[in-house]
Design an enzyme around this catalytic site. Structure first.
Site, PDB file in Angstrom:
ATOM      1  N   ASP A 198      -5.682  44.205 -24.709  1.00  0.00           N
ATOM      2  CA  ASP A 198      -6.894  44.595 -23.985  1.00  0.00           C
ATOM      3  C   ASP A 198      -8.102  44.649 -24.935  1.00  0.00           C
ATOM      4  O   ASP A 198      -7.977  45.167 -26.053  1.00  0.00           O
ATOM      5  CB  ASP A 198      -6.658  45.981 -23.368  1.00  0.00           C
ATOM      6  CG  ASP A 198      -7.709  46.376 -22.346  1.00  0.00           C
ATOM      7  OD1 ASP A 198      -7.916  45.624 -21.384  1.00  0.00           O
ATOM      8  OD2 ASP A 198      -8.321  47.448 -22.512  1.00  0.00           O
ATOM      9  N   GLU A 246       9.244  39.060 -36.628  1.00  0.00           N
ATOM     10  CA  GLU A 246      10.531  39.649 -37.001  1.00  0.00           C
ATOM     11  C   GLU A 246      11.529  39.573 -35.847  1.00  0.00           C
ATOM     12  O   GLU A 246      12.712  39.812 -36.032  1.00  0.00           O
ATOM     13  CB  GLU A 246      10.347  41.130 -37.368  1.00  0.00           C
ATOM     14  CG  GLU A 246       9.588  41.348 -38.651  1.00  0.00           C
ATOM     15  CD  GLU A 246       9.226  42.824 -38.827  1.00  0.00           C
ATOM     16  OE1 GLU A 246       9.869  43.692 -38.186  1.00  0.00           O
ATOM     17  OE2 GLU A 246       8.284  43.090 -39.591  1.00  0.00           O
TER      18      GLU A 246
HETATM   19  C1  GLC Z   1     -10.232  45.292 -19.953  1.00  0.00           C
HETATM   20  C2  GLC Z   1      -9.430  45.377 -18.663  1.00  0.00           C
HETATM   21  C3  GLC Z   1     -10.207  46.201 -17.683  1.00  0.00           C
HETATM   22  C4  GLC Z   1     -10.391  47.589 -18.257  1.00  0.00           C
HETATM   23  C5  GLC Z   1     -11.060  47.534 -19.627  1.00  0.00           C
HETATM   24  C6  GLC Z   1     -10.930  48.839 -20.348  1.00  0.00           C
HETATM   25  O1  GLC Z   1     -11.400  44.590 -19.794  1.00  0.00           O
HETATM   26  O2  GLC Z   1      -9.127  44.095 -18.198  1.00  0.00           O
HETATM   27  O3  GLC Z   1      -9.576  46.254 -16.438  1.00  0.00           O
HETATM   28  O4  GLC Z   1     -11.165  48.353 -17.387  1.00  0.00           O
HETATM   29  O5  GLC Z   1     -10.454  46.571 -20.461  1.00  0.00           O
HETATM   30  O6  GLC Z   1      -9.613  49.065 -20.745  1.00  0.00           O
END
Ligand code: GLC
Ligand code: CA
Length: 516
Positions: A198, A246
């Site tokens: 993310d 790993e």
């Molecule tokens: C990313 C995710 C989104 C989320 C953001 C914060 O962009 O795809 O859905 O709100 O990160 O974690």
């Protein structure tokens, strides 16, 4: 080494909205497991699960309170193990989300951080003194407003690039880096095939806290955000790559790198860093052959230079559904179906978002139905992402269409009775049937999956390219213009619309096998 991820098709499951097994109106892991055979029949190679970890849900799971457990709302670790086992039995890979940029306010680290200014966990976050009675600088949250909130107890501000309940970690802190390695291992040990990282370009923040240039632009990408895309990320991802190496079985990472500049993205997918990065450039293009072609070329040139594979995405849980973006109604769907053949013929890895294969449109929700923090933090100026997160209609003539036996967490439209998976399975002309046929061809034909790519001449407003391997050439032709054009020579394998025949009408696409 097969490097399976270089040509895979991965299907994003928004866990809350896929299938509910216990009638509480919220999708869960057992629900997903019960529907895996649908994905096997659809013909994808694997799934990406959005966060299902312990979370108070301020951003529906992207605010994690425990990185190594399952939220009771979504199930248990045993349910997770069962899901992975069933997926692997069906030959489906499992990629899970990891949210390293920020934790939830309910994470024990953050609770400790608030408990005392001297607690060592405080150094895991970005607490800074204010400036002239306000926040430390002018950084803004992607969800609206300042990126800083005052911690009244200490008089310092804490950083949150998203909601105030999502506290940015300080990745310069050794404990943070060490503990996340354990998180990676925890899930690798449980058999996951990879991680979707993310906001992967944002983990380290510029330490000088320099102000952003004003006025702050509103763009889908973070190219202008001087606080992120820091050089420290590259050694971090090199380390993560070592961790994945790993493990047997070609584990992988796909970074959510929200940058438009593909040269900058390429740095993250050098051979010893992340394997893949989402490429959102095509997603944000208009339905226009010229600009799409330019984007495809720009991406390929930049990524080829480091030996990386391009990825292609048209939908995810953060953006308006494709038929709606392309104008809605019949015309929008027609274009979205043509885009499906473009997506699945481009060289590289393709990502689908649940419901894309059903041709679902964005749902217009009432303000009192909305749940996305973006809607609330901008006082409704931005509607947020709920409209693409409405649960999947599986079967039956009325909501909740088999998604749940209870009340779905977001209202499902009555009109979806025509669009359920069951209804589309019975209809050879449906969008689901188109996706199934395209995915079957991509599996059967090595030329489509990993053949050499070459542009072909085409009329204005068209994209025409060939994929060739082992003496077989498959041509993909897409017409974004407003006049019909001639169809390239060859045997018609698949068309996005029944009107494709001697000609390729506007807003359609076709795959043809060239006779040698
Ligand atoms: C990313 C995710 C989104 C989320 C953001 C914060 O962009 O795809 O859905 O709100 O990160 O974690
Ligand atoms: Ca449930």
């Amino acid at each position: 080494m097969t490097e399976w991820w270089r040509s895979a098709v991965l299907y994003e499951i928004y866990v809350r909205s896929f299938a509910d097994s216990n009638g509480d109106g919220i999708g869960d892991l057992n629900g997903i497991r019960s529907r895996l055979s649908y994905l096997r029949e659809l013909g994808v190679d694997g799934i990406w699960l959005t966060p299902f970890y312990t979370s108070p849900g301020a951003d529906h799971g992207y605010d994690v309170a425990d990185y190594t457990d399952v939220d009771p709302q979504f199930g248990t670790l045993d349910d997770f193990d069962a899901l992975v086992a069933t997926a692997h039995d069906l030959d489906l890979r499992v990629v899970v989300d990891i949210v390293p940029n920020h934790t939830s306010s309910e994470h024990p680290w953050f609770r400790n951080a608030l408990s005392s200014p001297n607690h060592p966990d405080r150094a895991r976050y970005v607490f800074r003194p204010g400036r002239n009675g306000g926040p430390p600088n002018n950084w803004t949250s992607a969800f609206g407003g300042s990126a800083w909130t005052l911690d009244a107890g200490s008089g310092e501000f804490y950083l949150h690039f998203f909601a105030p309940e999502q506290h940015d970690l300080d990745w310069h802190n050794d404990d943070v880096r060490r503990d996340f390695e354990d998180v990676l291992r925890f899930w690798f040990d449980r058999g996951v095939d990879g991680f979707r990282v993310d906001v992967a370009q944002a983990l380290f923040k510029a330490q000088d806290l320099r102000d952003m240039h004003e006025p702050v632009p509103r763009t889908w990408h973070a190219d202008w955000v001087t606080a992120v895309n820091q050089p420290e990320l590259h050694p971090l991802y090199r380390r993560w790559r070592e961790v994945s190496s790993e493990y047997p079985g070609e584990r992988m990472y796909v970074g959510e790198i929200v940058l438009r500049n593909q040269e900058a993205v390429a740095e993250y997918v050098r051979p010893d860093e992340l394997q893949l990065a989402f490429n959102f450039t095509l997603l944000w293009e208009e339905w226009d052959a010229e600009s799409m072609r330019e984007t495809i070329d720009r991406t390929r040139v930049a990524l080829d230079a480091v030996g990386a594979t391009s990825t292609w995405v048209f939908e995810n849980h953060d953006v308006t559904r494709l038929p709606t973006r392309y104008g809605g109604a019949d015309a929008g769907l027609r274009r979205a179906r043509a885009a499906a053949l473009l997506l699945l013929a481009l060289p590289g890895t393709a990502f689908l978002y649940q419901g894309q294969e059903l041709g679902l449109e964005e749902v217009e929700l009432r303000d009192d139905e909305r749940q996305d923090p973006i809607f609330f933090r901008t006082n409704g100026a931005r509607l947020g992402r709920d409209g693409c997160r409405v649960p999947i209609p599986w079967e039956g003539g009325a909501p909740p269409f088999g998604f749940t036996t209870g009340t779905p967490w977001l209202r499902m439209p009555d009109e979806w009775s025509r669009l359920t998976a069951a209804a589309q399975e019975r209809d050879a002309a449906s969008t689901l049937a188109l996706y199934r046929a395209a995915l079957a061809l991509r599996r059967d034909r090595a030329a489509l999956r990993d053949g050499a790519f070459e542009w072909r001449d085409g009329a204005r407003g068209t994209l025409v390219f060939a994929r060739t391997r082992d003496g077989e050439t498959i041509v993909c032709a897409v017409n974004t213009g407003d006049e019909a054009v001639g169809l390239p020579a060859g045997e018609l394998l698949l068309a996005s619309d029944a009107s494709v025949g001697g000609a390729l009408p506007p807003d359609t696409a076709a795959w043809l096998r060239e006779e040698h």
